[in-house]
Design an enzyme around this catalytic site. Structure first.
Site, mmCIF file in Angstrom:
data_model
loop_
_atom_site.group_PDB
_atom_site.id
_atom_site.type_symbol
_atom_site.label_atom_id
_atom_site.label_comp_id
_atom_site.label_asym_id
_atom_site.label_seq_id
_atom_site.Cartn_x
_atom_site.Cartn_y
_atom_site.Cartn_z
ATOM 1 N N LYS A 122 0.868 -1.176 0.000
ATOM 2 C CA LYS A 122 0.000 0.000 0.000
ATOM 3 C C LYS A 122 0.904 1.224 0.000
ATOM 4 O O LYS A 122 2.041 1.146 0.478
ATOM 5 C CB LYS A 122 -0.882 0.007 1.262
ATOM 6 C CG LYS A 122 -2.096 0.885 1.173
ATOM 7 C CD LYS A 122 -3.267 0.200 0.480
ATOM 8 C CE LYS A 122 -4.404 1.155 0.225
ATOM 9 N NZ LYS A 122 -5.606 0.450 -0.263
ATOM 10 N N ASP A 162 -6.978 4.354 -4.612
ATOM 11 C CA ASP A 162 -7.652 4.230 -3.311
ATOM 12 C C ASP A 162 -8.242 5.619 -3.060
ATOM 13 O O ASP A 162 -8.438 6.385 -4.021
ATOM 14 C CB ASP A 162 -6.647 3.813 -2.216
ATOM 15 C CG ASP A 162 -7.320 3.447 -0.889
ATOM 16 O OD1 ASP A 162 -7.902 2.360 -0.793
ATOM 17 O OD2 ASP A 162 -7.297 4.261 0.066
HETATM 18 P P1 NDP Z 1 -12.821 7.801 -3.027
HETATM 19 O O1 NDP Z 1 -11.741 8.790 -2.826
HETATM 20 O O2 NDP Z 1 -13.360 7.584 -4.387
HETATM 21 O O3 NDP Z 1 -14.057 8.142 -2.072
HETATM 22 C C1 NDP Z 1 -13.891 8.213 -0.693
HETATM 23 C C2 NDP Z 1 -15.188 8.688 -0.079
HETATM 24 O O4 NDP Z 1 -15.098 8.591 1.330
HETATM 25 C C3 NDP Z 1 -15.485 10.138 -0.384
HETATM 26 O O5 NDP Z 1 -16.861 10.328 -0.399
HETATM 27 C C4 NDP Z 1 -14.836 10.858 0.805
HETATM 28 O O6 NDP Z 1 -15.374 12.142 1.080
HETATM 29 C C5 NDP Z 1 -15.150 9.898 1.923
HETATM 30 N N1 NDP Z 1 -14.148 10.015 2.966
HETATM 31 C C6 NDP Z 1 -12.804 9.827 2.844
HETATM 32 N N2 NDP Z 1 -12.182 10.048 4.000
HETATM 33 C C7 NDP Z 1 -13.146 10.406 4.870
HETATM 34 C C8 NDP Z 1 -13.146 10.748 6.232
HETATM 35 N N3 NDP Z 1 -11.997 10.798 6.938
HETATM 36 N N4 NDP Z 1 -14.338 11.038 6.816
HETATM 37 C C9 NDP Z 1 -15.499 10.995 6.103
HETATM 38 N N5 NDP Z 1 -15.558 10.667 4.800
HETATM 39 C C10 NDP Z 1 -14.410 10.379 4.206
HETATM 40 O O7 NDP Z 1 -12.265 6.430 -2.402
HETATM 41 P P2 NDP Z 1 -12.777 4.945 -2.633
HETATM 42 O O8 NDP Z 1 -14.242 4.936 -2.852
HETATM 43 O O9 NDP Z 1 -11.892 4.319 -3.617
HETATM 44 O O10 NDP Z 1 -12.426 4.273 -1.225
HETATM 45 C C11 NDP Z 1 -13.366 4.217 -0.136
HETATM 46 C C12 NDP Z 1 -12.945 3.133 0.829
HETATM 47 O O11 NDP Z 1 -12.907 1.868 0.142
HETATM 48 C C13 NDP Z 1 -11.553 3.304 1.446
HETATM 49 O O12 NDP Z 1 -11.556 2.773 2.752
HETATM 50 C C14 NDP Z 1 -10.675 2.407 0.557
HETATM 51 O O13 NDP Z 1 -9.511 1.980 1.222
HETATM 52 C C15 NDP Z 1 -11.643 1.254 0.316
HETATM 53 N N6 NDP Z 1 -11.339 0.422 -0.838
HETATM 54 C C16 NDP Z 1 -11.273 0.964 -2.090
HETATM 55 C C17 NDP Z 1 -11.026 0.151 -3.171
HETATM 56 C C18 NDP Z 1 -11.070 0.651 -4.567
HETATM 57 O O14 NDP Z 1 -11.033 -0.175 -5.478
HETATM 58 N N7 NDP Z 1 -11.161 1.951 -4.807
HETATM 59 C C19 NDP Z 1 -10.746 -1.288 -2.995
HETATM 60 C C20 NDP Z 1 -10.935 -1.761 -1.647
HETATM 61 C C21 NDP Z 1 -11.192 -0.924 -0.629
HETATM 62 P P3 NDP Z 1 -14.561 13.446 0.669
HETATM 63 O O15 NDP Z 1 -14.668 13.516 -0.819
HETATM 64 O O16 NDP Z 1 -15.229 14.546 1.378
HETATM 65 O O17 NDP Z 1 -13.146 13.217 1.139
#
Ligand code: NDP
Length: 449
Positions: A122, A162
């Site tokens: 990561k 991510d």
């Molecule tokens: P994105 O950046 O596309 O979206 C993240 C979302 O979560 C946004 O809506 C963001 O809001 C919100 N968010 C992030 N940090 C915080 C926080 N501290 N408090 C509240 N809201 C928050 O990321 P992904 O959708 O790719 O990832 C989401 C989760 O899924 C993560 O935990 C990631 O590790 C996990 N994941 C992702 C994979 C992938 O293929 N993308 C695979 C496996 C797991 P804002 O825009 O306001 O920051």
């Protein structure tokens, strides 16, 4: 075991997320260690919790005002016993060594469950893409990759996206890698379709999570149709979770970002989801703007004085946390239970605190940990690597069918491992045990390296 955890904590005292992730795994693999004393003799715990390599570097870049900015870059190469390091890059101001070590540690087990040959890693940076221009993001990505390129490669370490790293960032990172290396290879996954990406990769984590949830419901002769679902986040994982739930006849009533959440009692339908995708992916707006368009919905701003998240305090059958780590605490879990929740399937990595997990397990709910339920993303990344190596593109139906098959296989593997060690129906124990046994056996086969 507690001695081991004590010494791990004392060694790197500031790494609370990493300690949390390790503790969860170690508590559930105790029966495996009891049954296999040779694991302890080979110091597998000490070895599996120590990254094979940690790379930290300075990333200087220039903003649009001509001001020099400095961020910190990281890559944790955690474990390569079953394949090249594989795992995403996160760009978010909260990124630090502890968060990336926890994510890399989880990734090792997750990747082992996918049935594909991928080790765990990561990386990322404390750079915040929010509010930056495309040119600033490009200059940062170029600075970041101008160091990272030395440490990765299609057979060494294959990063992906991510939080904060989507198609735009992957494009900029790939472009500069290609220039520096003077070669076009499958070094990153999550690439755009026109230049090496795989169909279904953007959808894979969200779709895979919903496939996993459907498998869990099927064990109770139930399905997603007509179920009310809570989804957090509004990024990649959340969007495609909603898309698949709608397709399977469920109703999603919430979405969020770091500013707050929307509650839409009527349900987020295809048209509303298309609006969210445009809002988040193209306009890079805030979820609060949803209510400007759909005035029947309610937006609730984040209130840091509360000790719970009101998003998790609505009546629903299923919850799909898809934002970030530790977003469901013990109080949230209790609220979910009080509101009749039956299933929690984690799209995010480690979104539930240990207190929350204990409540879910205590109540014998269908609870799927992220390392099993969200493994579809990395699984299709593995399929993207396979297609790149063959210089072929599989059709959408083929990738989707493989994703479904992999999620079904992970689901069964979790159930089998949990049953074998006397914890039937405990998906968390099953995922940890199955991943642990596979990785540890590979490590032992390969000697002291
Ligand atoms: P994105 O950046 O596309 O979206 C993240 C979302 O979560 C946004 O809506 C963001 O809001 C919100 N968010 C992030 N940090 C915080 C926080 N501290 N408090 C509240 N809201 C928050 O990321 P992904 O959708 O790719 O990832 C989401 C989760 O899924 C993560 O935990 C990631 O590790 C996990 N994941 C992702 C994979 C992938 O293929 N993308 C695979 C496996 C797991 P804002 O825009 O306001 O920051």
């Amino acid at each position: 075991m507690s001695d081991f955890l004590k010494s791990l904590t004392a060694r790197d005292p500031g790494e609370k997320e990493f300690h949390q992730a390790v503790k969860e795994v170690l508590e559930t693999v105790q029966p495996v260690l009891d049954r296999n004393p040779e694991y302890r003799q080979a110091a597998v715990l000490e070895r599996i919790t120590e990254p094979e390599r940690v790379i930290m570097f300075r990333v200087p870049w220039m903003d649009d005002q001509g001001q020099v900015q400095v961020n910190r870059g990281f890559r944790i190469q955690m474990n390569s016993s079953i394949g090249p390091y594989k795992g995403g890059l996160r760009f978010h101001p909260s990124v630090n060594l502890s968060i990336l070590k926890f994510l890399a540690f989880e990734q090792v087990f997750k990747n082992a469950l996918t049935t594909l040959a991928m080790g765990g890693g990561k990386g990322g940076s404390d750079f915040d893409p929010k509010g930056k221009s495309d040119n600033e993001v490009m200059r940062f990505c170029q600075g970041f990759m101008s160091e990272l390129f030395r440490h990765i490669g299609p057979d060494t370490d294959v990063p992906a996206g991510d939080i904060g790293v989507g198609a735009r960032e992957i494009g900029y990172l790939f472009g500069i890698y290609k220039k520096l290396r003077y070669e076009f290879t499958g070094v990153l996954t999550g690439k755009s379709l026109g230049w090496g990406g795989s169909l279904i990769r953007p959808e894979a984590t969200g779709y895979g999570n919903v496939y996993f949830a459907s498998e869990m419901l099927a064990t109770k002769n139930d399905r997603l149709e007509d179920k009310t679902c809570l989804v957090s986040g509004s990024g990649n994982v959340a969007q495609f979770t909603v898309e698949k739930i709608i397709e399977l006849g469920g109703k999603v009533v919430t979405l969020s970002d770091s500013s707050g959440y929307i509650f839409d009692e009527a349900g987020i339908d295809r048209e509303k989801l298309a609006f969210v995708k445009r809002l988040k992916n193209i306009r890079r707006g805030r979820i609060s703007e949803y209510i400007d368009k759909y005035s029947e919905a309610v937006f609730t701003e984040v209130d840091t004085t509360l000790d719970f998240n009101p998003l998790w305090n609505h009546k629903a059958h299923c919850a799909f946390p898809s934002a970030t780590q530790n977003e469901i605490n013990g109080k949230d879990a209790q609220n979910l239970v009080n509101n009749g929740i039956k299933l929690i399937s984690e799209g995010a990595n480690m979104p539930s605190t240990p207190e929350a997990i204990n409540i879910f397990l205590d109540k014998k709910l269908l609870y799927a940990p992220g390392k099993a339920a969200n493994a579809g993303g990395v699984a299709v990344s593995g399929l993207e690597m396979a297609q790149n190596s063959m210089r072929l593109n599989w059709p959408r139906e083929e990738v989707d069918a493989r994703l479904k098959m992999i999620m079904r296989s992970i689901h069964q593997t979790c159930l089998d491992a949990a049953a074998e060690y006397g914890m039937p129906g405990n998906y968390m124990a099953g995922a940890n045990i199955a991943g642990f046994v596979k990785v540890v056996n590979a490590m032992l086969d390969q000697g002291l390296v």
